[in-house]
Design an enzyme around this catalytic site. Structure first.
Site, PDB file in Angstrom:
ATOM      1  N   TYR A 114      27.207  -2.156  -7.670  1.00  0.00           N
ATOM      2  CA  TYR A 114      27.457  -3.032  -8.822  1.00  0.00           C
ATOM      3  C   TYR A 114      28.258  -4.232  -8.343  1.00  0.00           C
ATOM      4  CZ  TYR A 114      26.293   0.974 -11.885  1.00  0.00           C
ATOM      5  OH  TYR A 114      25.671   2.023 -12.529  1.00  0.00           O
ATOM      6  N   ARG A 148      19.998  -0.785 -23.954  1.00  0.00           N
ATOM      7  CA  ARG A 148      20.336  -2.099 -23.399  1.00  0.00           C
ATOM      8  C   ARG A 148      20.527  -3.164 -24.476  1.00  0.00           C
ATOM      9  NH1 ARG A 148      17.038   0.557 -20.037  1.00  0.00           N
ATOM     10  NH2 ARG A 148      17.800   0.827 -17.904  1.00  0.00           N
ATOM     11  N   GLY A 149      21.030  -2.729 -25.622  1.00  0.00           N
ATOM     12  CA  GLY A 149      21.343  -3.663 -26.694  1.00  0.00           C
ATOM     13  C   GLY A 149      20.317  -3.740 -27.795  1.00  0.00           C
ATOM     14  N   SER A 209      21.452  -2.711 -31.450  1.00  0.00           N
ATOM     15  CA  SER A 209      22.617  -3.398 -32.009  1.00  0.00           C
ATOM     16  C   SER A 209      22.222  -4.805 -32.430  1.00  0.00           C
ATOM     17  CB  SER A 209      23.748  -3.472 -30.979  1.00  0.00           C
ATOM     18  OG  SER A 209      24.805  -4.283 -31.439  1.00  0.00           O
TER      19      SER A 209
END
Length: 352
Positions: free
Chosen positions: A79, A232-233, A236
């Site tokens: 990351y 991954r969103g 929302s």
């Protein structure tokens, strides 16, 4: 539908009034394993995977998670090519006891200086070499759980797990995990050394593990650390729509007609959530948490406000009728597009 949040305060006309974050619950990671928080914090987004992040806000978010009682912190050595581990080191540097946090690290992903992914190496030598660099970046003498990020097609899983087991014996690792592998691989790995947890995508929109993988880990006493709990969103309102340069366009579910169809699913979920004074994201997180104490949601965020919203969701209790209503408006078969591009799906052991 009656959402029952006994720890969230009073209710007015079916709405949740004055929600507050209660004391973080705990669970065990694996049968008879270490005690960890009921949810974990996923740090990947703090190192540029989904666009720029602010280091100061990321560190503040980690500290806010610790203050809220989260102990399980999920990172990976690839990351940001080490950036994520250094960020975590800085967040834990002042006033945090090492024994008070559970740090789990993924390894194996290979990247070039531009950040492009160029392969995966989970050979015994790579496992031990990567761990040495991780310990230095984190500034610690051990990691609580170490796991290959993917199955290396050129290395038997027994060899990878055997190498990590050597590091357990030496005191550099305390527990072993796996990520995105199928039932047969899980059994083979567990026969070499007990596996504490499987990290895999699991959400209302990604339910493939329910057929074979979830029964297998439950039989063996292995927990699931669930990432992608908001797909991954997509689950929302604040993150489902795409900016012109949104890096998520590489995922099929965010592409063209697939994205439009998935937004329709979100709209239906929002209708249920709005009736009860919560957000669709909170309802989706509560759904994941409802699947069992062996399912540990990883809250993937780089902002304190999103963290607070997610933490409040953990105090929601969903009845059987609630769960049925939620699953009826977001049925797994209605989700448009795979969770990864075809080449990546073909390389995932969990999808075979």
């Amino acid at each position: 539908m009656a959402v029952t949040p006994p720890t969230l305060g009073g209710r007015t006309g079916g709405r949740i009034a004055n929600p507050r974050i209660e004391r973080m619950q705990t669970t065990t990671l694996g049968r008879g394993g270490p005690v960890v928080s009921r949810a974990g914090l996923g740090l990947m987004g703090m190192s540029g995977i989904y666009g720029q992040a602010d280091d100061a806000e990321s560190i503040a978010t980690i500290r806010a998670a610790l203050d809220a009682g989260i102990t399980l912190l999920d990172t990976g050595d690839f990351y940001g090519m080490g950036h994520n581990e250094l960020l975590l080191r800085d967040a834990l540097r002042r006033g945090v006891s090492r024994e008070s946090v559970f740090i789990q690290v993924k390894f194996g992903g290979q990247r070039d200086p531009s950040g492009a992914f160029i392969g995966h190496d989970a050979s015994p030598a790579a496992a031990k070499n990567s761990l040495a660099y991780t310990l230095t970046r984190l500034g610690t003498g051990y990691v609580d759980l170490y796991q290959p990020a993917r199955l290396d097609p050129d290395v038997p899983v027994e060899d990878t797990v055997g190498a990590i087991a050597d590091m357990v014996q030496a005191g550099y690792v305390r527990h072993i995990g796996l990520s995105e592998v199928g039932a047969d691989t899980i059994r083979r790995a567990h026969a070499v050394h007990p596996i504490a947890a499987l990290q895999i995508e699991y959400s209302l929109m990604s339910r493939g593990i329910e057929a074979e993988i979830l029964p297998t880990v439950r039989e063996l006493g292995i927990s699931v650390t669930a990432y992608g709990i908001l797909s991954r969103g997509l689950l929302s309102r604040s993150t489902a729509r795409l900016a012109p340069d949104d890096p998520r366009t590489r995922f099929p579910r965010f592409s063209g007609e697939n994205h439009t169809r998935n937004l329709d699913l979100l709209a239906a979920l929002e209708e249920i959530a709005a009736e009860h004074g919560i957000t669709a994201a909170q309802l989706a997180i509560a759904w994941v948490a409802s699947r069992g104490e062996d399912i540990i949601p990883l809250i993937g965020t780089k902002r304190r406000d999103r963290l607070a919203e997610a933490l409040t969701a953990l105090d929601l209790t969903l009845s059987r009728d609630d769960l049925a209503a939620v699953e009826a408006v977001v049925p797994a078969a209605a989700v448009a597009g795979d969770r990864y591009a075809p080449a990546q799906m073909a390389a995932l052991d969990s999808e075979q």
